[in-house]
Design a protein around this motif. Structure first.
Motif, mmCIF file in Angstrom:
data_model
loop_
_atom_site.group_PDB
_atom_site.id
_atom_site.type_symbol
_atom_site.label_atom_id
_atom_site.label_comp_id
_atom_site.label_asym_id
_atom_site.label_seq_id
_atom_site.Cartn_x
_atom_site.Cartn_y
_atom_site.Cartn_z
ATOM 1 N N HIS A 7 -13.060 20.171 63.579
ATOM 2 C CA HIS A 7 -11.811 20.471 62.880
ATOM 3 C C HIS A 7 -10.743 19.446 63.211
ATOM 4 O O HIS A 7 -9.973 19.034 62.326
ATOM 5 C CB HIS A 7 -11.326 21.876 63.223
ATOM 6 C CG HIS A 7 -12.237 22.951 62.710
ATOM 7 N ND1 HIS A 7 -12.135 24.251 63.124
ATOM 8 C CD2 HIS A 7 -13.269 22.931 61.836
ATOM 9 C CE1 HIS A 7 -13.056 24.980 62.523
ATOM 10 N NE2 HIS A 7 -13.765 24.196 61.747
ATOM 11 N N ASP A 8 -10.680 19.023 64.477
ATOM 12 C CA ASP A 8 -9.704 17.999 64.879
ATOM 13 C C ASP A 8 -9.924 16.706 64.092
ATOM 14 O O ASP A 8 -8.967 16.081 63.629
ATOM 15 C CB ASP A 8 -9.811 17.683 66.370
ATOM 16 C CG ASP A 8 -9.413 18.827 67.282
ATOM 17 O OD1 ASP A 8 -8.629 19.701 66.865
ATOM 18 O OD2 ASP A 8 -9.916 18.843 68.435
ATOM 19 N N VAL A 9 -11.177 16.308 63.966
ATOM 20 C CA VAL A 9 -11.507 15.071 63.244
ATOM 21 C C VAL A 9 -11.107 15.190 61.777
ATOM 22 O O VAL A 9 -10.481 14.285 61.217
ATOM 23 C CB VAL A 9 -13.016 14.732 63.381
ATOM 24 C CG1 VAL A 9 -13.414 13.592 62.451
ATOM 25 C CG2 VAL A 9 -13.348 14.394 64.822
ATOM 26 N N ARG A 10 -11.431 16.305 61.176
ATOM 27 C CA ARG A 10 -11.088 16.501 59.765
ATOM 28 C C ARG A 10 -9.575 16.512 59.564
ATOM 29 O O ARG A 10 -9.057 15.886 58.639
ATOM 30 C CB ARG A 10 -11.728 17.790 59.245
ATOM 31 C CG ARG A 10 -13.239 17.656 59.144
ATOM 32 C CD ARG A 10 -13.891 18.916 58.656
ATOM 33 N NE ARG A 10 -15.335 18.757 58.623
ATOM 34 C CZ ARG A 10 -16.147 19.526 57.929
ATOM 35 N NH1 ARG A 10 -15.679 20.524 57.203
ATOM 36 N NH2 ARG A 10 -17.446 19.302 57.955
ATOM 37 N N ALA A 52 -8.781 23.163 53.378
ATOM 38 C CA ALA A 52 -10.047 23.143 52.637
ATOM 39 C C ALA A 52 -11.057 22.243 53.342
ATOM 40 O O ALA A 52 -12.254 22.554 53.389
ATOM 41 C CB ALA A 52 -9.819 22.672 51.204
ATOM 42 N N ALA A 53 -10.579 21.151 53.914
ATOM 43 C CA ALA A 53 -11.466 20.227 54.631
ATOM 44 C C ALA A 53 -12.097 20.904 55.837
ATOM 45 O O ALA A 53 -13.292 20.743 56.091
ATOM 46 C CB ALA A 53 -10.695 18.988 55.063
ATOM 47 N N VAL A 54 -11.311 21.671 56.563
ATOM 48 C CA VAL A 54 -11.821 22.369 57.752
ATOM 49 C C VAL A 54 -12.875 23.397 57.344
ATOM 50 O O VAL A 54 -13.879 23.579 58.034
ATOM 51 C CB VAL A 54 -10.661 23.031 58.532
ATOM 52 C CG1 VAL A 54 -11.169 24.026 59.553
ATOM 53 C CG2 VAL A 54 -9.814 21.959 59.207
ATOM 54 N N ALA A 55 -12.677 24.039 56.208
ATOM 55 C CA ALA A 55 -13.588 25.092 55.759
ATOM 56 C C ALA A 55 -14.827 24.552 55.047
ATOM 57 O O ALA A 55 -15.819 25.269 54.902
ATOM 58 C CB ALA A 55 -12.852 26.049 54.824
ATOM 59 N N PRO A 67 -17.705 13.224 54.122
ATOM 60 C CA PRO A 67 -16.763 12.101 54.182
ATOM 61 C C PRO A 67 -16.148 11.924 55.566
ATOM 62 O O PRO A 67 -15.825 10.800 55.957
ATOM 63 C CB PRO A 67 -15.686 12.478 53.150
ATOM 64 C CG PRO A 67 -15.785 13.944 53.000
ATOM 65 C CD PRO A 67 -17.226 14.298 53.247
ATOM 66 N N PHE A 68 -16.011 13.007 56.315
ATOM 67 C CA PHE A 68 -15.398 12.933 57.638
ATOM 68 C C PHE A 68 -16.336 12.275 58.643
ATOM 69 O O PHE A 68 -15.902 11.471 59.469
ATOM 70 C CB PHE A 68 -14.948 14.325 58.089
ATOM 71 C CG PHE A 68 -13.991 14.924 57.102
ATOM 72 C CD1 PHE A 68 -12.662 14.537 57.082
ATOM 73 C CD2 PHE A 68 -14.431 15.821 56.145
ATOM 74 C CE1 PHE A 68 -11.779 15.048 56.141
ATOM 75 C CE2 PHE A 68 -13.555 16.343 55.197
ATOM 76 C CZ PHE A 68 -12.226 15.952 55.198
ATOM 77 N N LEU A 69 -17.608 12.588 58.553
ATOM 78 C CA LEU A 69 -18.592 11.927 59.405
ATOM 79 C C LEU A 69 -18.650 10.441 59.061
ATOM 80 O O LEU A 69 -18.654 9.582 59.942
ATOM 81 C CB LEU A 69 -19.973 12.568 59.240
ATOM 82 C CG LEU A 69 -21.120 11.896 59.989
ATOM 83 C CD1 LEU A 69 -20.860 11.875 61.489
ATOM 84 C CD2 LEU A 69 -22.436 12.590 59.669
ATOM 85 N N HIS A 70 -18.664 10.141 57.774
ATOM 86 C CA HIS A 70 -18.742 8.746 57.332
ATOM 87 C C HIS A 70 -17.534 7.948 57.837
ATOM 88 O O HIS A 70 -17.685 6.871 58.425
ATOM 89 C CB HIS A 70 -18.819 8.699 55.800
ATOM 90 C CG HIS A 70 -19.077 7.333 55.272
ATOM 91 N ND1 HIS A 70 -20.346 6.823 55.134
ATOM 92 C CD2 HIS A 70 -18.229 6.359 54.871
ATOM 93 C CE1 HIS A 70 -20.261 5.593 54.656
ATOM 94 N NE2 HIS A 70 -18.986 5.287 54.491
ATOM 95 N N LEU A 71 -16.332 8.491 57.639
ATOM 96 C CA LEU A 71 -15.133 7.790 58.089
ATOM 97 C C LEU A 71 -15.077 7.693 59.607
ATOM 98 O O LEU A 71 -14.652 6.660 60.154
ATOM 99 C CB LEU A 71 -13.882 8.495 57.550
ATOM 100 C CG LEU A 71 -13.672 8.384 56.042
ATOM 101 C CD1 LEU A 71 -12.564 9.338 55.588
ATOM 102 C CD2 LEU A 71 -13.372 6.953 55.618
ATOM 103 N N ALA A 72 -15.516 8.738 60.301
ATOM 104 C CA ALA A 72 -15.528 8.711 61.768
ATOM 105 C C ALA A 72 -16.491 7.644 62.282
ATOM 106 O O ALA A 72 -16.206 6.978 63.288
ATOM 107 C CB ALA A 72 -15.889 10.081 62.323
ATOM 108 N N MET A 73 -17.605 7.467 61.596
ATOM 109 C CA MET A 73 -18.551 6.422 62.018
ATOM 110 C C MET A 73 -17.946 5.039 61.788
ATOM 111 O O MET A 73 -18.091 4.147 62.625
ATOM 112 C CB MET A 73 -19.894 6.597 61.314
ATOM 113 C CG MET A 73 -20.646 7.817 61.832
ATOM 114 S SD MET A 73 -22.249 8.064 61.066
ATOM 115 C CE MET A 73 -23.256 6.946 62.032
ATOM 116 N N HIS A 74 -17.265 4.847 60.650
ATOM 117 C CA HIS A 74 -16.567 3.573 60.427
ATOM 118 C C HIS A 74 -15.576 3.314 61.559
ATOM 119 O O HIS A 74 -15.523 2.210 62.115
ATOM 120 C CB HIS A 74 -15.782 3.605 59.107
ATOM 121 C CG HIS A 74 -16.522 3.146 57.903
ATOM 122 N ND1 HIS A 74 -17.131 1.909 57.815
ATOM 123 C CD2 HIS A 74 -16.714 3.746 56.706
ATOM 124 C CE1 HIS A 74 -17.678 1.773 56.611
ATOM 125 N NE2 HIS A 74 -17.449 2.881 55.922
#
Length: 143
Positions: A7-10, A52-55, A67-74
């Protein structure tokens, strides 16, 4: 060590997008994240609503990429390159980017190597093998 929750990442990426749109000042890490967000306009709608992103759920069965995993990996790879940790990643990603003619494409390939390293570590119960990670990126840079 800071260990953010999912949730923090999102919320972080949603807040960066909000600040971008409002032309607010960004902290250095936020500015780096904003650069990757700019390169992924297909994610902008998902970043518009933090609740909505958290849910949201991103499953393979639904055919949705996270998208959050993808951006976090970048973001992770960018930070690794900045400090050259694991040692050699800076050169390996630079070689791959030169070979592909695109840092963005090089990062996508490096993500595959990062995912393989994490998967292998989880499966074996051993620490992540940074050397194997760098070797994977270098192999991609030479083909």
């Amino acid at each position: 060590m800071f260990t953010p929750s999912q949730h923090d990442v999102r919320r972080f990426f949603c807040e960066v997008r909000r600040k971008q749109r409002a032309a607010e000042l960004l902290a250095p890490l936020e500015a780096l994240a904003a650069d990757w967000i700019d390169q992924h306009p297909e994610y902008h709608a998902e970043l518009a609503n933090a609740d909505a992103a958290v849910a949201a759920s991103y499953t393979v069965e639904e055919g949705r990429s996270n998208p959050f995993l993808h951006l976090a990996m970048h973001l992770s790879i960018s930070e690794q390159v900045q400090i050259d940790q694991p040692r050699g990643i800076k050169q390996a990603v630079a070689l791959l980017a030169a070979r592909r003619g695109s840092l963005h494409e090089a990062q996508h390939e490096a993500m595959e190597c990062l995912g393989e390293m994490i998967w292998s570590s989880q499966r074996s119960g051993l620490p992540p093998d940074g050397e194997a990670y760098i070797d994977c990126i270098r192999r991609r840079a030479t083909r």
